[in-house]
Design a protein around this motif. Structure first.
Motif, PDB file in Angstrom:
ATOM      1  N   ASP A  24      38.132  39.228  52.996  1.00 21.96           N
ATOM      2  CA  ASP A  24      37.779  40.877  51.768  1.00 21.96           C
ATOM      3  C   ASP A  24      38.754  41.142  51.117  1.00 21.96           C
ATOM      4  OD1 ASP A  24      35.780  41.198  53.202  1.00 21.96           O
ATOM      5  OD2 ASP A  24      36.696  41.415  54.982  1.00 21.96           O
ATOM      6  N   THR A  25      39.691  39.637  50.708  1.00 19.54           N
ATOM      7  CA  THR A  25      40.801  39.712  50.076  1.00 19.54           C
ATOM      8  C   THR A  25      40.567  40.125  48.236  1.00 19.54           C
ATOM      9  OG1 THR A  25      41.087  37.892  49.031  1.00 19.54           O
ATOM     10  CG2 THR A  25      42.376  39.291  51.437  1.00 19.54           C
ATOM     11  N   GLU A  26      41.132  41.144  47.453  1.00 19.52           N
ATOM     12  CA  GLU A  26      40.757  40.619  45.875  1.00 19.52           C
ATOM     13  C   GLU A  26      40.790  39.352  45.069  1.00 19.52           C
ATOM     14  OE1 GLU A  26      40.063  43.420  44.982  1.00 19.52           O
ATOM     15  OE2 GLU A  26      39.968  44.585  46.367  1.00 19.52           O
ATOM     16  N   PRO A  27      39.872  39.510  44.196  1.00 17.79           N
ATOM     17  CA  PRO A  27      39.795  37.903  43.215  1.00 17.79           C
ATOM     18  C   PRO A  27      41.318  37.273  42.975  1.00 17.79           C
ATOM     19  CG  PRO A  27      37.972  39.192  43.014  1.00 17.79           C
ATOM     20  CD  PRO A  27      39.216  39.813  43.794  1.00 17.79           C
ATOM     21  N   GLU A  28      40.877  36.138  42.911  1.00 18.44           N
ATOM     22  CA  GLU A  28      42.746  35.223  43.085  1.00 18.44           C
ATOM     23  C   GLU A  28      42.208  34.872  41.471  1.00 18.44           C
ATOM     24  OE1 GLU A  28      45.914  34.388  45.666  1.00 18.44           O
ATOM     25  OE2 GLU A  28      44.079  35.254  46.898  1.00 18.44           O
ATOM     26  N   GLN A  29      42.981  34.726  40.269  1.00 15.02           N
ATOM     27  CA  GLN A  29      42.526  33.538  38.734  1.00 15.02           C
ATOM     28  C   GLN A  29      42.274  31.977  40.104  1.00 15.02           C
ATOM     29  OE1 GLN A  29      42.080  34.219  35.998  1.00 15.02           O
ATOM     30  NE2 GLN A  29      42.017  32.303  35.361  1.00 15.02           N
ATOM     31  N   ARG A  30      43.210  32.178  40.680  1.00 11.58           N
ATOM     32  CA  ARG A  30      43.350  30.663  40.979  1.00 11.58           C
ATOM     33  C   ARG A  30      42.158  29.654  41.547  1.00 11.58           C
ATOM     34  NH1 ARG A  30      47.758  30.235  45.913  1.00 11.58           N
ATOM     35  NH2 ARG A  30      47.615  32.284  47.300  1.00 11.58           N
ATOM     36  N   PHE A  31      41.485  30.666  42.217  1.00 13.83           N
ATOM     37  CA  PHE A  31      40.743  30.541  43.014  1.00 13.83           C
ATOM     38  C   PHE A  31      39.329  30.594  41.378  1.00 13.83           C
ATOM     39  CE2 PHE A  31      42.902  31.260  46.430  1.00 13.83           C
ATOM     40  CZ  PHE A  31      42.177  30.294  47.143  1.00 13.83           C
ATOM     41  N   ASP A  32      39.352  31.667  40.893  1.00 11.22           N
ATOM     42  CA  ASP A  32      37.856  32.192  39.923  1.00 11.22           C
ATOM     43  C   ASP A  32      38.610  30.745  38.447  1.00 11.22           C
ATOM     44  OD1 ASP A  32      37.441  34.210  41.050  1.00 11.22           O
ATOM     45  OD2 ASP A  32      38.697  35.747  39.966  1.00 11.22           O
ATOM     46  N   CYS A  33      39.515  30.372  38.504  1.00  4.86           N
ATOM     47  CA  CYS A  33      39.146  29.400  37.248  1.00  4.86           C
ATOM     48  C   CYS A  33      38.882  27.658  37.680  1.00  4.86           C
ATOM     49  CB  CYS A  33      40.918  28.747  36.786  1.00  4.86           C
ATOM     50  SG  CYS A  33      41.565  28.348  38.345  1.00  4.86           S
ATOM     51  N   ILE A  34      38.456  27.751  39.298  1.00  4.03           N
ATOM     52  CA  ILE A  34      37.902  26.572  39.391  1.00  4.03           C
ATOM     53  C   ILE A  34      36.381  27.188  39.991  1.00  4.03           C
ATOM     54  CG2 ILE A  34      37.296  25.142  42.057  1.00  4.03           C
ATOM     55  CD1 ILE A  34      40.468  25.639  42.590  1.00  4.03           C
ATOM     56  N   THR A  35      36.028  27.924  40.073  1.00  2.98           N
ATOM     57  CA  THR A  35      34.545  27.903  39.646  1.00  2.98           C
ATOM     58  C   THR A  35      33.940  28.327  38.024  1.00  2.98           C
ATOM     59  OG1 THR A  35      35.593  30.586  40.100  1.00  2.98           O
ATOM     60  CG2 THR A  35      34.111  29.690  41.958  1.00  2.98           C
ATOM     61  N   ARG A  36      34.523  28.686  37.520  1.00  4.21           N
ATOM     62  CA  ARG A  36      34.234  28.777  36.039  1.00  4.21           C
ATOM     63  C   ARG A  36      34.065  27.289  35.608  1.00  4.21           C
ATOM     64  NH1 ARG A  36      37.622  33.471  35.699  1.00  4.21           N
ATOM     65  NH2 ARG A  36      39.490  31.890  34.779  1.00  4.21           N
ATOM     66  N   LEU A  37      34.767  26.344  36.016  1.00  2.48           N
ATOM     67  CA  LEU A  37      35.622  25.290  35.821  1.00  2.48           C
ATOM     68  C   LEU A  37      33.860  24.075  36.167  1.00  2.48           C
ATOM     69  CD1 LEU A  37      36.397  23.059  34.124  1.00  2.48           C
ATOM     70  CD2 LEU A  37      37.931  22.588  36.128  1.00  2.48           C
ATOM     71  N   ALA A  38      33.159  24.180  37.474  1.00  2.46           N
ATOM     72  CA  ALA A  38      32.640  23.691  38.291  1.00  2.46           C
ATOM     73  C   ALA A  38      31.374  24.419  37.329  1.00  2.46           C
ATOM     74  CB  ALA A  38      32.894  24.401  39.471  1.00  2.46           C
ATOM     75  N   SER A  39      31.043  25.560  37.317  1.00  2.00           N
ATOM     76  CA  SER A  39      30.217  26.187  37.259  1.00  2.00           C
ATOM     77  C   SER A  39      29.636  25.244  35.023  1.00  2.00           C
ATOM     78  CB  SER A  39      30.254  27.458  36.709  1.00  2.00           C
ATOM     79  OG  SER A  39      28.747  28.554  35.654  1.00  2.00           O
ATOM     80  N   ASN A  40      30.954  25.704  34.467  1.00  2.00           N
ATOM     81  CA  ASN A  40      30.428  24.571  33.223  1.00  2.00           C
ATOM     82  C   ASN A  40      30.562  22.984  33.555  1.00  2.00           C
ATOM     83  OD1 ASN A  40      31.008  26.960  31.451  1.00  2.00           O
ATOM     84  ND2 ASN A  40      33.112  27.387  31.574  1.00  2.00           N
TER      85      ASN A  40
END
Length: 323
Positions: A24-40
């Protein structure tokens, strides 16, 4: 639909997850960049860092999905954490575990799923880095290796979170981590009744002097393990420094001020896990105090700490007067 099996070590696994205080913490760039990379990289519409809690899977990072969580009972990731490394479902409509799952038959229309298990440094499965598609597809060994590599990056970031907050000897929250997480709890738990326990080992200096620092370290680790075993996995348990420990716990029944249960469990743990080896049956002695309070916007951690510390000190003085 087959519900995910509950791992045999689920209580310890949940403790390992909860001590991160990431849910329940806020989004963090260090994790979001990995999911964006994985999606692409894998050309999938949905990529998630999913953490499996007691009753839900919660998404620390997400691409292509509006929901923040789903029930653990219907989650694909709940199945994944029972695997050694990963789970691959090429067509969910043809899989007996998932063909009638609401995530398959409903609006999300999951067909393809693969999840790389995310483990902590002790090997506990915390969740997955997962990929989801609305059409069936195959996943090559080369794809799997790339997903494993991305998963390892997520694991390193989770470890970094842990190391910043943990005491190296006991693996409890250190003072910085405990104060930070307690203040976060206070900010999100308005009008909730809590209990704060303060613990201090008796005669710890003489224990160190007589048995050396190895025995002192063993005492701290035994006591820490006892606290973890005696309180609920969602409670905050920390080593404030030296031989001083603190626990912030939910008062489940607001009319019940009886605090004997976790203390009785702690005493039982210490009696069955002696500090000394054969030839000496002396137990580990401690003093403790507790304060009961309702969280308000004005609740101050330092004030609560002083109240619990004072209660502990009063007990220690009473024990000294009786000796």
């Amino acid at each position: 639909m087959k519900k995910p099996d509950i791992p045999t070590n689920d209580e310890a696994r949940l403790y390992a997850l909860n001590i991160l205080r990431i849910l329940d913490t806020e989004p963090e760039q260090r994790f979001d960049c990995i999911t964006r990379l994985a999606s692409n990289m894998f050309d999938v519409p949905i990529a998630l860092v999913s953490l499996v809690d007691e009753e839900r899977q919660w998404f620390k990072s997400k691409v292509g999905l509006a929901a923040c969580e789903t029930s653990r009972d219907i989650s694909f990731c709940g199945h994944s954490i029972n695997e050694e490394n990963h789970l691959i479902v090429e067509d969910a409509t043809k899989d007996i575990r998932f063909f009638d799952n609401p995530l398959v038959t409903g609006d999300l229309s999951i067909r393809f799923y693969t999840g790389k298990v995310l483990r902590d440094h002790q090997g506990y499965a915390l969740g997955t880095l997962c990929l989801i598609d609305t059409k069936p597809r195959q996943f090559s060994d080369e794809n799997l290796q790339s997903l494993n590599d991305l998963g390892s990056i997520v694991e390193r970031e989770l470890l970094a979170l842990r190391l910043a907050k943990l005491d190296g000897l006991t693996q409890l929250l250190n003072r910085i981590g405990f104060v930070s997480d307690t203040e976060k709890l206070f900010s999100s738990a308005n009008d909730v009744r809590l209990k704060a326990y303060y613990f201090d080992l008796d005669n710890f200096k003489s224990l160190n002097d007589s048995g050396g620092h190895d025995l002192g370290d063993k005492a701290l680790k035994v006591f820490s393990s006892g606290l973890q075993a005696s309180f609920h996995h969602s409670d905050l348990v920390g080593r404030l420094g030296g031989d001083e420990f603190m626990v912030v716990s939910k008062a489940e029944n607001s009319s019940d001020l009886n605090v004997s249960d976790p203390i009785a469990q702690l005493d039982q743990y210490l009696n069955t896990n002696p500090l000394y080896d054969e030839g000496n049956t002396s137990g580990l002695s401690y003093s403790w105090g507790v304060t009961d309070f309702i969280v308000t916007p004005e609740t101050d951690f330092e004030h609560i700490l002083k109240c619990a510390d004072r209660a502990m000190y009063d007990q220690k003085m009473r024990k000294s007067d009786c000796s």
